[in-house]
Enzyme design. Structure first.
Site, PDB file in Angstrom:
ATOM      1  N   ASP A 106      28.139  40.677  47.195  1.00 39.58           N
ATOM      2  CA  ASP A 106      29.216  40.851  48.168  1.00 39.58           C
ATOM      3  C   ASP A 106      28.784  41.399  49.523  1.00 39.58           C
ATOM      4  O   ASP A 106      29.639  41.699  50.356  1.00 39.58           O
ATOM      5  CB  ASP A 106      30.316  41.744  47.588  1.00 39.58           C
ATOM      6  CG  ASP A 106      29.821  43.143  47.238  1.00 39.58           C
ATOM      7  OD1 ASP A 106      28.599  43.328  47.150  1.00 39.58           O
ATOM      8  OD2 ASP A 106      30.663  44.031  47.035  1.00 39.58           O
ATOM      9  N   GLU A 107      27.491  41.512  49.786  1.00 37.79           N
ATOM     10  CA  GLU A 107      27.087  41.994  51.105  1.00 37.79           C
ATOM     11  C   GLU A 107      25.710  41.454  51.475  1.00 37.79           C
ATOM     12  O   GLU A 107      24.890  41.129  50.616  1.00 37.79           O
ATOM     13  CB  GLU A 107      27.091  43.526  51.180  1.00 37.79           C
ATOM     14  CG  GLU A 107      26.141  44.215  50.239  1.00 37.79           C
ATOM     15  CD  GLU A 107      26.105  45.724  50.454  1.00 37.79           C
ATOM     16  OE1 GLU A 107      26.141  46.182  51.614  1.00 37.79           O
ATOM     17  OE2 GLU A 107      26.019  46.439  49.444  1.00 37.79           O
TER      18      GLU A 107
END
Length: 367
Positions: A106-107
């Site tokens: 997610d990043e």
């Protein structure tokens, strides 16, 4: 001639796993969603912002999350779906740069120092990325834009959720000065307490201390602290971060004694070996030489043992044998109990390099 400042974007999906669940099940929208299996041994994988208002956080024991928020909706994690959405997001990144360093599903960091899409700035690029994520995935992301990685990561958290924050080179020192030293990367609770004892509470306080004093107290880390206080971070975005370790681990339903762990070690060795084979057959063909055994005691202490054998393991069975031998090196009472065991492989080298070393040592062996 000094190099031009980098233009780094850190993109962080908002409450990613929980947001995917809320997107895919409209009945969950607006409700406190906790992504976790129920049970005394489970931990929270993610919490929606509605759940976070009750103090629920990732990595928290699920039973504590349930106490904090009795009305929470627990949803078991579905990593196949999360990985599919993560691939969608990375395809959006790739439209703007090849310099992408994923940190997790997610990043990621993006280096957009060289703009290739015709957009006028790194800020415009971050806005375009966030808009594409919203349109194509139905999810929101926050972004930070800054001259380096650590500042971009701080910036992406500044206006969460669904926000964008920019730190321009001329603003760096003024922006950092009032921040608590705990906002600097690598400054955990222990280091923050040590700095507080020295009267250092903010980054501005840290900046006032001479570099040689920090280095005298903390060694090379002291020099790094001084650089961070000035906003200096020369670490580049690394698109192909090599795998450092492959592993598999399991938390037991009930704590087990050391003598009861062998079947679990052998089962996990099979999983780890399968992951290692995928790495060996990948683009770079890398092989691991070091075997790692991880144990977590009933009172949450983590123990690790590792060994680099003269001959690297050649099968899951050999890996399991070595991991079981490492288990025998645990010097604790026989009735001590363990809640988790993990088996890993580390010390990766290129397959070609490893073969060359083997040929060399073979040629030097006495006839």
């Amino acid at each position: 001639m000094p190099s031009l400042p980098r233009k780094i974007i850190h993109v962080d999906m908002d409450a990613f796993y929980a947001s995917v669940e809320q997107r895919d099940d409209p009945s969950l929208r607006g409700k406190p969603v906790v992504v976790a299996w129920r049970g005394a041994r489970s931990v929270v994988c993610a919490a929606s912002y509605e759940a976070r208002t009750f103090g629920v956080r990732s990595a928290m024991p699920a039973v504590r999350a349930e106490r904090l928020c009795p009305q929470a909706v627990f949803v078991p994690p579905d990593f196949v779906r999360y990985k599919a959405v993560s691939r969608q997001v990375r395809e959006i990144f790739a439209r703007h740069t090849d310099l992408i360093e994923p940190l997790s599903l997610d990043e990621a960091y993006l280096d957009v120092s060289t703009l290739r899409t015709g957009l006028p700035s790194a800020t415009a690029t971050a806005e375009a990325i966030r808009a594409a994520i919203r349109e194509e995935t139905g999810l929101t992301a926050s972004a930070g834009v800054a001259p380096n990685k650590f500042l971009a990561k701080i910036a992406s958290d500044w206006r969460k959720p669904d926000g964008l924050f920019v730190i321009r080179p001329a603003q760096v020192e003024a922006f950092l000065a009032p921040l608590p030293v705990g906002r600097l990367p690598g400054v955990g609770k222990v280091m923050e307490a040590r700095l507080t004892e020295l009267g250092i509470a903010t980054v501005g306080d840290l900046r006032l201390r001479p570099e040689h004093e920090l280095e005298q107290r903390f060694g090379r880390w002291g020099r790094r602290l001084h650089e961070l206080s000035l906003g200096i971070d020369e670490h580049p975005v690394q698109p192909d971060r090599p795998t450092l370790q492959v592993s598999a681990e399991d938390t037991f339903a009930t704590d087990l004694k050391l003598a009861e762990l062998e079947p679990h070690i052998r089962r996990l060795a099979e999983k780890t070996w399968a992951a290692h084979e995928r790495e060996a057959q990948g683009e770079h063909g890398r092989l691991a030489r070091t075997v790692v055994l991880k144990l977590k005691t009933a009172d949450f202490h983590t123990l690790t043992r590792s060994v680099t054998p003269a001959t690297r393991p050649g099968s899951a069975a050999e890996l399991a044998d070595i991991a079981c031998a490492l288990r025998d090196r645990i010097d604790r009472p026989a009735d001590a109990r363990y809640r988790l065991v993990g088996v890993g492989l580390a010390g990766f080298v290129e397959a070609d390099s490893f073969a060359a070393q083997q040929d060399l040592f073979g040629s030097l062996a006495p006839g």
